[in-house]
Design an enzyme around this catalytic site. Sequence first.
Site, mmCIF file in Angstrom:
data_model
loop_
_atom_site.group_PDB
_atom_site.id
_atom_site.type_symbol
_atom_site.label_atom_id
_atom_site.label_comp_id
_atom_site.label_asym_id
_atom_site.label_seq_id
_atom_site.Cartn_x
_atom_site.Cartn_y
_atom_site.Cartn_z
ATOM 1 N N ALA A 127 0.847 -1.195 0.000
ATOM 2 C CA ALA A 127 0.000 0.000 0.000
ATOM 3 C C ALA A 127 0.873 1.232 0.000
ATOM 4 O O ALA A 127 0.932 1.974 0.947
ATOM 5 C CB ALA A 127 -0.903 -0.011 1.223
ATOM 6 N N SER A 128 1.601 1.425 -1.096
ATOM 7 C CA SER A 128 2.540 2.538 -1.096
ATOM 8 C C SER A 128 1.856 3.842 -1.465
ATOM 9 O O SER A 128 2.349 4.912 -1.186
ATOM 10 C CB SER A 128 3.658 2.262 -2.091
ATOM 11 O OG SER A 128 3.109 1.903 -3.331
ATOM 12 N N CYS A 129 0.678 3.740 -2.070
ATOM 13 C CA CYS A 129 0.073 4.952 -2.624
ATOM 14 C C CYS A 129 -0.992 5.525 -1.718
ATOM 15 O O CYS A 129 -0.997 6.688 -1.404
ATOM 16 C CB CYS A 129 -0.514 4.612 -3.982
ATOM 17 S SG CYS A 129 -1.121 6.001 -4.860
ATOM 18 N N VAL A 130 -1.948 4.719 -1.300
ATOM 19 C CA VAL A 130 -2.973 5.220 -0.392
ATOM 20 C C VAL A 130 -2.843 4.472 0.927
ATOM 21 O O VAL A 130 -2.765 3.270 0.910
ATOM 22 C CB VAL A 130 -4.370 5.013 -0.982
ATOM 23 C CG1 VAL A 130 -5.426 5.295 0.066
ATOM 24 C CG2 VAL A 130 -4.553 5.914 -2.164
ATOM 25 N N PRO A 133 -1.031 11.488 -4.782
ATOM 26 C CA PRO A 133 -1.285 10.451 -5.802
ATOM 27 C C PRO A 133 -2.389 10.798 -6.801
ATOM 28 O O PRO A 133 -2.459 10.190 -7.864
ATOM 29 C CB PRO A 133 -1.716 9.234 -4.960
ATOM 30 C CG PRO A 133 -1.234 9.509 -3.592
ATOM 31 C CD PRO A 133 -1.194 10.984 -3.417
#
Lengths: 103, 410
Positions: free
Chosen positions: A100-103, B162
């Site tokens: 879960a590197s993004c969210v 993101p």
Amino acid sequence: MAQKVYAGVTVDVNEEGYFTNPSQWTREIAAEIAKEEGIDLTEQHYQVIEWLRKRYESGEALSIRSINKSGIVDVKTFYQLFPGAPLKKATKIAGIPKPASCV
Amino acid sequence: MKKILILGAGTAGTIMANKLRKELPREEWKITIVDQEKVHYYQPGFLFIPFGYYKKADVTKPKQSFIPPGVDIYFRKIEQVIPGENKVRLDNGEVLLYDILIIATGTRVSPEETPGLKGELWHKNIFDFYTIEGAQALANFFKTWEGGDLVIDIADDPIKCPVAPLEFAFYADAFFTERGMRNKVNIFYVTPQSGAFTKPRSSKLLGNMLEDKNIKMVNDFVLSEVDNKRKVITDYSGREVHFDCLVSIPLHIGDPGLNDSGLVDEFGFVRADKYTLQSVDFENIFVIGDASNLPTSKAGSVAHFQSEILLENLICYIEGRPFTAKYDGHSNCYIETGYGKAALIDFNYDTEPLPGFFPFPGIGPFSLLKESRINHYGKLIFRWMYWHILLKGKEMPIDTNMTMAGKKTD
């Protein structure tokens, strides 16, 4: 929460099929998940999987780039072992959460 | 006199300096903040620059004006952090001592790490928009560009904000449509993710929006190298995408000054407890914002929510009590979708972005996971709130922990 049966063992998974309890994982289970993904596991696959599990347990971030530091395979070989989306496939087979590197 | 040292005077560090100065008596605590840059950039505004909606002056103010009286500021680069000795060495050799260290050094793009990315086409046909220089160069390029393959590529996660690359894609669609040349521009959205976003519901909504706007998505693409001669980007499995204009979101790293500190992971992000924000290695070191390795978005809203948690936990630490505040991973982002509209998402470690209303259940005024005009005004008004309320550590009308009120779960 969903459950699935692999190698005769019932395991807890999330809606995308990732383990929610990594301690339920065994090598036999890995082989069955890999089959679902169209992969026959070799010893090299297992080495990568075990390394990913160790990284996960130590709380370190997982990413494609970090594979170069494994000392087992480089990124290109990682792609050959787990074609398409290697990190997503490999973590699923390794019985650990999707990175879960993004969210 | 005890000392708190804050590394970084960006969003997170500035908020903490303001909050701590109000909280701690001046006769007991000296507060110092260090940053190498004198200019504070309003980073959410970078998105608007390539399209000419904002100029540099719209997103810059002096850092000094946001640091309260009673806080010492050093405009210096960090040379080395020595946690075992409670010392930080600056680039002029000066050494600062601390009792408590707060790391708020953020993240930065590192195009150098990808072969060919910073090659001969850099800022000619290849741009980033995460730096002021890149955003301005791209604005100039778009002024006279006659069209071709516009490729928006995320090298690999993690990246700051993101949703920004998606917003860029939506804006590009609107921008070239308004200029009457959309038929000459093929827009590609190239991402290491398997969908438009990480979580299922938002990924579906945003994926549909890309499709509606005729933006082609290329998934599971982790950037390996850039060929400047043939103008193609290649992923590790050998797939290629051709570009005439590449808008790259390069790999992100932490502050190089932390590399030898023993506090960071391989990308330079500080290893910290995801609930307490304390370093996992040293109990008198805390981290806030993009500088941490926490599994949440690297975004200004995260820094803001964490500031409330960190303040409470720092007081606990100072008074020798167990930590009472727990960060839940709360993040809240506007997603600009073009044509004067925006969507909004609100989520945390455990709950994916869901549809509904925000902040008031049933009323809004903002709608979650859905495009609306008022969401866009929310984003525009936010710039004012950022400079005048948020950075100064004043109370914002949003809960620190995420709430399920107003969200639809079925």
